[in-house]
Scaffold this motif. Structure first.
Motif, short mmCIF file in Angstrom:
data_model
loop_
_atom_site.label_atom_id
_atom_site.label_comp_id
_atom_site.label_asym_id
_atom_site.label_seq_id
_atom_site.Cartn_x
_atom_site.Cartn_y
_atom_site.Cartn_z
N PRO A 177 100.80 28.90 -35.23
CA PRO A 177 99.97 29.32 -36.36
C PRO A 177 99.37 28.17 -37.16
CG PRO A 177 102.21 30.24 -36.53
CD PRO A 177 102.17 29.39 -35.31
N HIS A 178 100.00 27.00 -37.13
CA HIS A 178 99.47 25.85 -37.88
C HIS A 178 98.21 25.29 -37.23
CE1 HIS A 178 102.98 25.90 -40.41
NE2 HIS A 178 103.76 25.87 -39.36
N GLN A 179 97.99 25.58 -35.96
CA GLN A 179 96.80 25.09 -35.25
C GLN A 179 95.81 26.22 -34.99
OE1 GLN A 179 96.21 21.88 -34.51
NE2 GLN A 179 98.13 21.30 -35.45
N ALA A 180 96.01 27.38 -35.60
CA ALA A 180 95.17 28.56 -35.34
C ALA A 180 93.93 28.61 -36.23
CB ALA A 180 96.01 29.82 -35.50
N SER A 181 93.30 27.48 -36.42
CA SER A 181 92.10 27.41 -37.23
C SER A 181 91.30 26.18 -36.81
CB SER A 181 92.46 27.30 -38.71
OG SER A 181 91.34 26.92 -39.47
N CYS A 182 90.01 26.31 -36.85
CA CYS A 182 89.16 25.15 -36.54
C CYS A 182 89.30 24.08 -37.62
CB CYS A 182 87.71 25.58 -36.40
SG CYS A 182 87.38 26.55 -34.91
N LEU A 183 89.85 24.43 -38.78
CA LEU A 183 90.05 23.47 -39.85
C LEU A 183 91.30 22.60 -39.62
CD1 LEU A 183 89.22 25.73 -42.92
CD2 LEU A 183 87.75 24.06 -41.79
N ALA A 184 92.19 23.04 -38.72
CA ALA A 184 93.41 22.27 -38.44
C ALA A 184 93.04 20.96 -37.74
CB ALA A 184 94.36 23.08 -37.56
N ALA A 185 93.87 19.97 -37.91
CA ALA A 185 93.61 18.65 -37.33
C ALA A 185 93.54 18.70 -35.81
CB ALA A 185 94.70 17.67 -37.76
N GLN A 186 92.76 17.81 -35.24
CA GLN A 186 92.64 17.69 -33.78
C GLN A 186 93.97 17.30 -33.17
OE1 GLN A 186 89.98 17.77 -31.55
NE2 GLN A 186 90.92 16.73 -29.86
N GLN A 187 94.31 17.93 -32.04
CA GLN A 187 95.45 17.49 -31.24
C GLN A 187 94.85 16.67 -30.12
OE1 GLN A 187 97.02 21.62 -30.80
NE2 GLN A 187 98.98 20.57 -31.01
N PHE A 188 95.46 15.57 -29.77
CA PHE A 188 94.86 14.69 -28.79
C PHE A 188 95.58 14.75 -27.45
CE2 PHE A 188 93.61 12.93 -32.87
CZ PHE A 188 92.25 12.81 -32.67
N PRO A 189 94.90 15.25 -26.42
CA PRO A 189 95.50 15.22 -25.09
C PRO A 189 95.44 13.81 -24.51
CG PRO A 189 93.29 16.14 -24.97
CD PRO A 189 93.59 15.90 -26.42
N GLU A 190 96.44 13.48 -23.69
CA GLU A 190 96.43 12.18 -23.03
C GLU A 190 95.28 12.12 -22.04
OE1 GLU A 190 100.31 11.47 -21.43
OE2 GLU A 190 101.25 11.76 -23.37
N HIS A 191 95.04 13.25 -21.38
CA HIS A 191 93.89 13.39 -20.50
C HIS A 191 93.51 14.87 -20.51
CE1 HIS A 191 97.30 14.48 -18.01
NE2 HIS A 191 96.47 15.20 -17.29
N HIS A 192 92.27 15.19 -20.24
CA HIS A 192 91.84 16.58 -20.20
C HIS A 192 90.95 16.80 -19.00
CE1 HIS A 192 89.26 14.30 -22.99
NE2 HIS A 192 88.28 14.93 -22.39
N SER B 269 85.98 26.87 -27.99
CA SER B 269 84.61 27.13 -27.53
C SER B 269 83.59 27.11 -28.67
CB SER B 269 84.55 28.49 -26.83
OG SER B 269 85.38 28.49 -25.70
N ASN B 270 84.05 27.00 -29.90
CA ASN B 270 83.14 26.93 -31.04
C ASN B 270 82.39 25.60 -30.96
OD1 ASN B 270 81.91 26.59 -33.54
ND2 ASN B 270 83.67 27.34 -34.71
N PRO B 271 81.05 25.63 -30.87
CA PRO B 271 80.29 24.38 -30.76
C PRO B 271 80.44 23.46 -31.97
CG PRO B 271 78.80 26.26 -30.95
CD PRO B 271 80.19 26.80 -30.86
N LEU B 272 80.81 23.99 -33.11
CA LEU B 272 81.03 23.17 -34.30
C LEU B 272 82.44 22.59 -34.35
CD1 LEU B 272 79.23 25.41 -36.94
CD2 LEU B 272 78.34 23.40 -35.76
N CYS B 273 83.30 23.04 -33.44
CA CYS B 273 84.69 22.58 -33.44
C CYS B 273 84.97 21.75 -32.18
CB CYS B 273 85.65 23.77 -33.52
SG CYS B 273 87.39 23.32 -33.43
N GLY B 274 85.20 22.42 -31.07
CA GLY B 274 85.46 21.73 -29.80
C GLY B 274 86.77 20.97 -29.76
N LYS B 275 87.71 21.30 -30.64
CA LYS B 275 88.98 20.57 -30.68
C LYS B 275 89.90 21.02 -29.56
CE LYS B 275 88.72 19.90 -35.65
NZ LYS B 275 89.19 20.34 -36.94
N TRP B 276 90.74 20.10 -29.12
CA TRP B 276 91.72 20.38 -28.09
C TRP B 276 93.01 20.87 -28.73
CZ3 TRP B 276 90.76 20.41 -22.98
CH2 TRP B 276 89.59 19.80 -22.54
N ARG B 277 93.63 21.85 -28.10
CA ARG B 277 94.90 22.41 -28.57
C ARG B 277 95.89 22.42 -27.41
NH1 ARG B 277 93.73 21.49 -33.51
NH2 ARG B 277 92.26 22.89 -34.50
#
Length: 118
Positions: A102-117, A68-76
């Motif tokens: 824990p490796h994805q518990a930061s907005c600095l972690a790389a984006q995970q890509f969903p096939e569809h969302h 929900s962070n507007p500067l992030c918005g990454k999918w997990r």
């Protein structure tokens, strides 16, 4: 029984085992995986009971949640043990709340890509 009379008694000295670099690498690999399993167990124990699923989702069905962070918005990817609908009903969710990975518990972690969302 060992046919060697010097080795077939309880007083025989222990045989020495020399470790190789490959043995050490294998041990380090197994140790890393054991630590990863232990961390996963710890994270699962920290999850609030209301978000846990009664039944584990099949491995080929991945649920996704967006930061929900507007500067992030990454999918997990959501843990198969967690009900993503319950998380979404809360209204906001941030990467730092990702206690199942824990490796994805930061907005600095790389984006995970969903096939569809959704």
């Amino acid at each position: 029984m060992n046919p060697d009379s010097t080795r077939n008694t309880c007083e025989a000295p222990e045989e020495e085992y020399k470790t190789t670099k490959r043995d050490e690498a294998t041990r380090a690999y197994v140790d890393r995986w054991m630590r990863r399993i232990e961390l996963t167990d710890e994270c699962e124990q920290k999850l609030p009971k209301e978000i846990l699923r009664s039944k584990i989702r099949p491995a080929n069905e991945t649920e996704w949640i967006r930061c929900s962070n507007p500067l992030c918005g990454k999918w997990r990817a959501v843990s198969p043990l967690v009900d993503a609908k319950t998380l979404k009903r809360r209204g906001v969710w941030y990467c730092v709340l990702n206690n199942w990975d824990p490796h994805q518990a930061s907005c600095l972690a790389a984006q995970q890509f969903p096939e569809h969302h959704d």
